[in-house]
Design a protein around this motif. Structure first.
Motif, short mmCIF file in Angstrom:
data_model
loop_
_atom_site.label_atom_id
_atom_site.label_comp_id
_atom_site.label_asym_id
_atom_site.label_seq_id
_atom_site.Cartn_x
_atom_site.Cartn_y
_atom_site.Cartn_z
N ASP A 1 0.84 -1.10 -0.02
CA ASP A 1 0.07 0.03 -0.07
C ASP A 1 0.73 1.32 -0.08
N SER A 2 2.14 1.00 0.07
CA SER A 2 2.91 2.26 -0.22
C SER A 2 4.35 2.05 -1.08
N GLN A 3 5.02 2.97 -1.54
CA GLN A 3 6.22 2.51 -2.37
C GLN A 3 7.14 1.96 -1.41
N VAL A 4 7.75 1.12 -1.95
CA VAL A 4 8.91 0.53 -1.47
C VAL A 4 10.06 0.25 -2.30
N THR A 5 11.44 0.40 -1.81
CA THR A 5 12.42 0.00 -2.78
C THR A 5 12.64 -1.43 -3.11
N MET A 6 12.72 -2.13 -1.96
CA MET A 6 13.13 -3.41 -1.97
C MET A 6 11.85 -4.42 -1.61
N MET A 7 11.64 -5.35 -2.28
CA MET A 7 10.54 -6.40 -1.83
C MET A 7 11.27 -7.74 -1.93
N PHE A 8 11.02 -8.83 -1.04
CA PHE A 8 11.56 -9.76 -0.81
C PHE A 8 10.31 -11.16 -0.87
N TRP A 9 11.19 -12.12 -1.55
CA TRP A 9 10.00 -13.51 -1.63
C TRP A 9 10.81 -14.48 -0.84
N TYR A 10 10.13 -14.92 0.30
CA TYR A 10 10.62 -16.11 1.05
C TYR A 10 9.78 -17.33 0.86
N ARG A 11 10.36 -18.63 1.38
CA ARG A 11 9.83 -19.73 1.30
C ARG A 11 9.75 -20.29 2.82
N GLN A 12 8.81 -20.70 3.13
CA GLN A 12 8.72 -21.34 4.52
C GLN A 12 8.22 -22.70 4.29
N GLN A 13 8.94 -23.57 4.73
CA GLN A 13 8.65 -25.08 4.71
C GLN A 13 8.47 -25.54 6.04
N PRO A 14 7.42 -26.70 6.10
CA PRO A 14 7.14 -27.15 7.36
C PRO A 14 8.47 -27.22 8.21
N GLY A 15 8.21 -26.93 9.59
CA GLY A 15 9.65 -27.17 10.30
C GLY A 15 10.81 -26.53 10.21
N GLN A 16 10.82 -25.70 9.14
CA GLN A 16 12.26 -25.23 8.78
C GLN A 16 12.10 -23.52 8.86
N SER A 17 13.01 -22.85 8.82
CA SER A 17 13.07 -21.33 8.99
C SER A 17 12.73 -20.87 7.43
N LEU A 18 12.56 -19.67 7.91
CA LEU A 18 12.19 -18.84 6.45
C LEU A 18 13.43 -18.76 5.60
N THR A 19 13.25 -19.03 4.09
CA THR A 19 14.64 -19.01 3.52
C THR A 19 14.20 -17.93 2.46
N LEU A 20 15.21 -17.18 2.20
CA LEU A 20 15.08 -15.82 1.27
C LEU A 20 15.33 -16.63 -0.09
#
Lengths: 113, 113
Positions: B26-45
């Motif tokens: 809803d606002s302008q941002v320079t960087m956007m990030f995409w993560y994957r979250q698999q069961p029982g595992q940490s967020l991975t960029l």
């Protein structure tokens, strides 16, 4: 060895208990430390962040950082059933490190009424 | 803090097909990030998406498998291509807040059958 280690739990406590959640890390270059709360079927939301060793308090939540031991904690006082969620620690490098952030795997917390 | 709308919230897809996930801020941002979250595992960029340039992918993720678009400062898409059951996961987009914390969308729960 993972850069960030977090016990996955689950952790089950009665309502009103003090909850202690912990993470250890291996990279002494980490500059900032965060805790996120993630409810089921929702994205993580930022709870606490801090840059320095010591304690930071926000309502019922206290974040503690011990850089010498590479250990961070989140304490929840007077826990409520609504605190039931997965809690993720995160830590990262500042601008010089490209803002790299590493997340723990998360600890599932259940607060029983 | 920024509000992020992500869709679809969930999908079940056949192996070999592709799914495009949309993320609107809803606002302008320079960087956007995409993560994957698999069961029982940490967020991975997966990758960092900057407007007007190609996305920067993390080790283990390639553009052919996860093409990203960033047409303007409020929108990004992630495509999961030629899907296999191993791609079943939660995919999250996020933006950085001024205090180094991330704001996340609600995530896309993908199941590949």
């Amino acid at each position: 060895q993972k850069e960030v280690e977090q016990d996955p739990g689950p952790l089950s406590v009665p309502e009103g208990a003090i909850v202690s959640l912990n993470c250890t890390y291996s990279n002494s270059a980490f500059q900032y430390f965060m805790w996120y709360r993630q409810y089921s079927r929702k994205g993580p939301e930022l709870l606490m962040y801090t840059y320095s060793s010591g304690n930071k308090e926000d309502g019922r939540f206290t974040a503690q950082v011990d850089k010498s031991s590479k250990y961070i904690s989140l304490f929840i006082r007077d826990s409520q059933p609504s605190d039931s969620a997965t809690y993720l620690c995160a830590m990262g490098l500042g601008q010089a490190g490209g803002f790299k952030t590493i997340f723990g795997a998360g600890t599932r917390l259940f607060v029983k009424a | 803090s920024a509000v992020i709308s992500q869709k679809p919230s969930r999908d079940i897809c056949q192996r070999g097909t592709s799914l495009t996930i949309q993320c609107q801020v809803d606002s302008q941002v320079t960087m956007m990030f995409w993560y994957r979250q698999q069961p029982g595992q940490s967020l991975t960029l997966i990758a960092t998406a900057n407007q007007g340039s190609e996305a920067t992918y993390e080790s283990g993720f390639v553009i052919d498998k996860f093409p990203i678009s960033r047409p303007n400062l409020t929108f990004s898409t992630l495509t999961v291509s030629n899907m296999s059951p191993e791609d079943s996961s939660i995919y999250l987009c996020s933006v950085v807040r001024g205090d180094y914390g991330y704001t996340f969308g609600s995530g896309t729960r993908l199941t590949v059958v």
